[in-house]
Design a protein around this motif. Sequence first.
Motif, PDB file in Angstrom:
ATOM      1  N   SER A  72      22.189  -8.278  -0.402  1.00  0.00           N
ATOM      2  CA  SER A  72      21.571  -7.894   0.875  1.00  0.00           C
ATOM      3  C   SER A  72      20.075  -8.150   0.781  1.00  0.00           C
ATOM      4  CB  SER A  72      21.856  -6.428   1.205  1.00  0.00           C
ATOM      5  OG  SER A  72      21.194  -5.573   0.305  1.00  0.00           O
ATOM      6  N   PHE A  73      19.487  -8.422   1.936  1.00  0.00           N
ATOM      7  CA  PHE A  73      18.077  -8.795   1.952  1.00  0.00           C
ATOM      8  C   PHE A  73      17.543  -8.577   3.366  1.00  0.00           C
ATOM      9  CE2 PHE A  73      15.086 -12.708   1.608  1.00  0.00           C
ATOM     10  CZ  PHE A  73      14.022 -11.902   1.252  1.00  0.00           C
ATOM     11  N   TYR A  74      16.671  -7.589   3.523  1.00  0.00           N
ATOM     12  CA  TYR A  74      16.128  -7.277   4.847  1.00  0.00           C
ATOM     13  C   TYR A  74      14.664  -6.896   4.747  1.00  0.00           C
ATOM     14  CZ  TYR A  74      20.839  -7.304   6.717  1.00  0.00           C
ATOM     15  OH  TYR A  74      22.089  -7.695   7.099  1.00  0.00           O
ATOM     16  N   THR A  75      13.948  -7.196   5.826  1.00  0.00           N
ATOM     17  CA  THR A  75      12.558  -6.785   5.999  1.00  0.00           C
ATOM     18  C   THR A  75      12.481  -5.985   7.286  1.00  0.00           C
ATOM     19  OG1 THR A  75      11.735  -8.730   4.822  1.00  0.00           O
ATOM     20  CG2 THR A  75      10.184  -7.632   6.306  1.00  0.00           C
ATOM     21  N   MET A  76      11.648  -4.966   7.297  1.00  0.00           N
ATOM     22  CA  MET A  76      11.484  -4.163   8.506  1.00  0.00           C
ATOM     23  C   MET A  76      11.046  -5.059   9.658  1.00  0.00           C
ATOM     24  SD  MET A  76      12.177  -0.927   8.264  1.00  0.00           S
ATOM     25  CE  MET A  76      11.197   0.253   9.158  1.00  0.00           C
ATOM     26  N   PRO A  77      11.701  -4.947  10.805  1.00  0.00           N
ATOM     27  CA  PRO A  77      11.212  -5.663  11.978  1.00  0.00           C
ATOM     28  C   PRO A  77       9.739  -5.290  12.207  1.00  0.00           C
ATOM     29  CG  PRO A  77      13.362  -4.698  12.413  1.00  0.00           C
ATOM     30  CD  PRO A  77      12.896  -4.142  11.085  1.00  0.00           C
ATOM     31  N   GLY A  78       8.959  -6.246  12.570  1.00  0.00           N
ATOM     32  CA  GLY A  78       7.521  -6.018  12.732  1.00  0.00           C
ATOM     33  C   GLY A  78       6.743  -6.312  11.465  1.00  0.00           C
ATOM     34  N   GLU A  79       7.450  -6.465  10.347  1.00  0.00           N
ATOM     35  CA  GLU A  79       6.809  -6.780   9.073  1.00  0.00           C
ATOM     36  C   GLU A  79       7.184  -8.187   8.599  1.00  0.00           C
ATOM     37  OE1 GLU A  79       4.548  -4.978   7.677  1.00  0.00           O
ATOM     38  OE2 GLU A  79       4.792  -3.112   8.782  1.00  0.00           O
ATOM     39  N   THR A  80       7.934  -8.918   9.410  1.00  0.00           N
ATOM     40  CA  THR A  80       8.339 -10.271   9.026  1.00  0.00           C
ATOM     41  C   THR A  80       7.172 -11.234   9.212  1.00  0.00           C
ATOM     42  OG1 THR A  80       9.208 -10.711  11.245  1.00  0.00           O
ATOM     43  CG2 THR A  80      10.756  -9.833   9.616  1.00  0.00           C
ATOM     44  N   LYS A 133       5.052 -12.193   6.948  1.00  0.00           N
ATOM     45  CA  LYS A 133       3.889 -11.851   6.122  1.00  0.00           C
ATOM     46  C   LYS A 133       4.039 -12.310   4.684  1.00  0.00           C
ATOM     47  CE  LYS A 133       2.796  -7.833   8.957  1.00  0.00           C
ATOM     48  NZ  LYS A 133       2.559  -6.375   8.976  1.00  0.00           N
ATOM     49  N   GLY A 134       5.113 -13.034   4.388  1.00  0.00           N
ATOM     50  CA  GLY A 134       5.325 -13.530   3.034  1.00  0.00           C
ATOM     51  C   GLY A 134       6.100 -12.580   2.142  1.00  0.00           C
ATOM     52  N   TYR A 135       6.506 -11.437   2.670  1.00  0.00           N
ATOM     53  CA  TYR A 135       7.255 -10.470   1.861  1.00  0.00           C
ATOM     54  C   TYR A 135       8.581 -11.052   1.381  1.00  0.00           C
ATOM     55  CZ  TYR A 135       4.153  -6.906   3.968  1.00  0.00           C
ATOM     56  OH  TYR A 135       3.086  -6.164   4.388  1.00  0.00           O
ATOM     57  N   GLY A 136       9.266 -11.736   2.284  1.00  0.00           N
ATOM     58  CA  GLY A 136      10.569 -12.293   1.947  1.00  0.00           C
ATOM     59  C   GLY A 136      10.498 -13.276   0.795  1.00  0.00           C
ATOM     60  N   ALA A 137       9.510 -14.152   0.811  1.00  0.00           N
ATOM     61  CA  ALA A 137       9.371 -15.139  -0.258  1.00  0.00           C
ATOM     62  C   ALA A 137       9.110 -14.461  -1.598  1.00  0.00           C
ATOM     63  CB  ALA A 137       8.240 -16.119   0.068  1.00  0.00           C
ATOM     64  N   GLU A 163       0.839  -1.209   0.000  1.00  0.00           N
ATOM     65  CA  GLU A 163       0.000   0.000   0.000  1.00  0.00           C
ATOM     66  C   GLU A 163       0.869   1.252   0.000  1.00  0.00           C
ATOM     67  OE1 GLU A 163      -3.264  -0.061  -0.327  1.00  0.00           O
ATOM     68  OE2 GLU A 163      -3.444  -2.231  -0.187  1.00  0.00           O
ATOM     69  N   GLY A 164       1.973   1.209  -0.747  1.00  0.00           N
ATOM     70  CA  GLY A 164       2.867   2.351  -0.871  1.00  0.00           C
ATOM     71  C   GLY A 164       3.916   2.469   0.215  1.00  0.00           C
ATOM     72  N   LYS A 165       3.821   1.639   1.255  1.00  0.00           N
ATOM     73  CA  LYS A 165       4.760   1.693   2.380  1.00  0.00           C
ATOM     74  C   LYS A 165       5.919   0.723   2.135  1.00  0.00           C
ATOM     75  CE  LYS A 165       4.984   0.304   7.218  1.00  0.00           C
ATOM     76  NZ  LYS A 165       4.227  -0.351   8.294  1.00  0.00           N
ATOM     77  N   PRO A 166       7.173   1.199   2.164  1.00  0.00           N
ATOM     78  CA  PRO A 166       8.323   0.301   1.986  1.00  0.00           C
ATOM     79  C   PRO A 166       8.444  -0.674   3.163  1.00  0.00           C
ATOM     80  CG  PRO A 166       8.952   2.602   1.666  1.00  0.00           C
ATOM     81  CD  PRO A 166       7.573   2.597   2.260  1.00  0.00           C
ATOM     82  N   VAL A 167       8.487  -1.980   2.853  1.00  0.00           N
ATOM     83  CA  VAL A 167       8.523  -2.979   3.921  1.00  0.00           C
ATOM     84  C   VAL A 167       9.697  -3.949   3.828  1.00  0.00           C
ATOM     85  CG1 VAL A 167       6.053  -2.874   4.456  1.00  0.00           C
ATOM     86  CG2 VAL A 167       6.879  -4.450   2.678  1.00  0.00           C
ATOM     87  N   SER A 168      10.272  -4.111   2.639  1.00  0.00           N
ATOM     88  CA  SER A 168      11.350  -5.082   2.475  1.00  0.00           C
ATOM     89  C   SER A 168      12.169  -4.699   1.246  1.00  0.00           C
ATOM     90  CB  SER A 168      10.764  -6.492   2.313  1.00  0.00           C
ATOM     91  OG  SER A 168      11.750  -7.488   2.388  1.00  0.00           O
ATOM     92  N   CYS A 169      13.437  -5.130   1.228  1.00  0.00           N
ATOM     93  CA  CYS A 169      14.282  -4.827   0.066  1.00  0.00           C
ATOM     94  C   CYS A 169      15.321  -5.925  -0.124  1.00  0.00           C
ATOM     95  CB  CYS A 169      14.957  -3.475   0.218  1.00  0.00           C
ATOM     96  SG  CYS A 169      16.097  -3.335   1.612  1.00  0.00           S
ATOM     97  N   ILE A 170      15.796  -6.024  -1.368  1.00  0.00           N
ATOM     98  CA  ILE A 170      16.792  -7.033  -1.720  1.00  0.00           C
ATOM     99  C   ILE A 170      17.669  -6.458  -2.824  1.00  0.00           C
ATOM    100  CG2 ILE A 170      15.387  -8.185  -3.480  1.00  0.00           C
ATOM    101  CD1 ILE A 170      16.384 -10.887  -2.287  1.00  0.00           C
TER     102      ILE A 170
END
Length: 193
Positions: free
Chosen positions: A114-122, A124-128, A74-81
């Motif tokens: 590099s590969f990280y997700t915001m703590p609190g957003e893990t 939720k399937g973002y990483g996969a 929804e426009g909010k950055p939550v994870s990056c690789i």
Amino acid sequence: MKLRDRPGLEIVEASTQEHFRAMSLIHAQGWRAAYRDAVPADWMAEHITDDRWVETFRDYAERPRFHCFLLLDEGKPVSCITCGPARIGEQNHGGGMLIQFDASGYEGWGEVISFYTMPGETGKGYGALLMDHCLSQLRADGFRQAYLFVLRENEGARRFYAAHGFAWDGTHQDIPFPPDTVCVDLRYVKDLG
């Protein structure tokens, strides 16, 4: 889960200062969580700033076959690789910290850098989603094999990578942190077929 199954999720290839800042913030927050017990607290407080990796991500985005992907919910950055050709030799590890990467025998491989997700957003399937996207990009760029480094003590990340077909090949990279701490990052490899 696929992107089409979740309206509001979008993966963008980072190309703006705003993207690089968002990625650096995610990276810093994720790094603080992952390395909290691995590096000296005073070093962490001084060096792991929210904007530490802005220039690093901008540099990657300008290099051929390197990619910086940002996942938005929804426009909010939550994870990056980030991914690209295997890093060989001395590399900027953000904030001017130079690390000598030994990639002897891995020339021509792709790397998940590099590969990280915001703590609190893990969880939720973002990483996969991001990992699948990254591996598809590495294949499209012609890489037949890829590797990544994961902190030896980070059992959760090691399980995640194993679930995505990566396995430790017995090699590692030592990352020194002043004054006398050394983190051991294990090299996990995958055949991209």
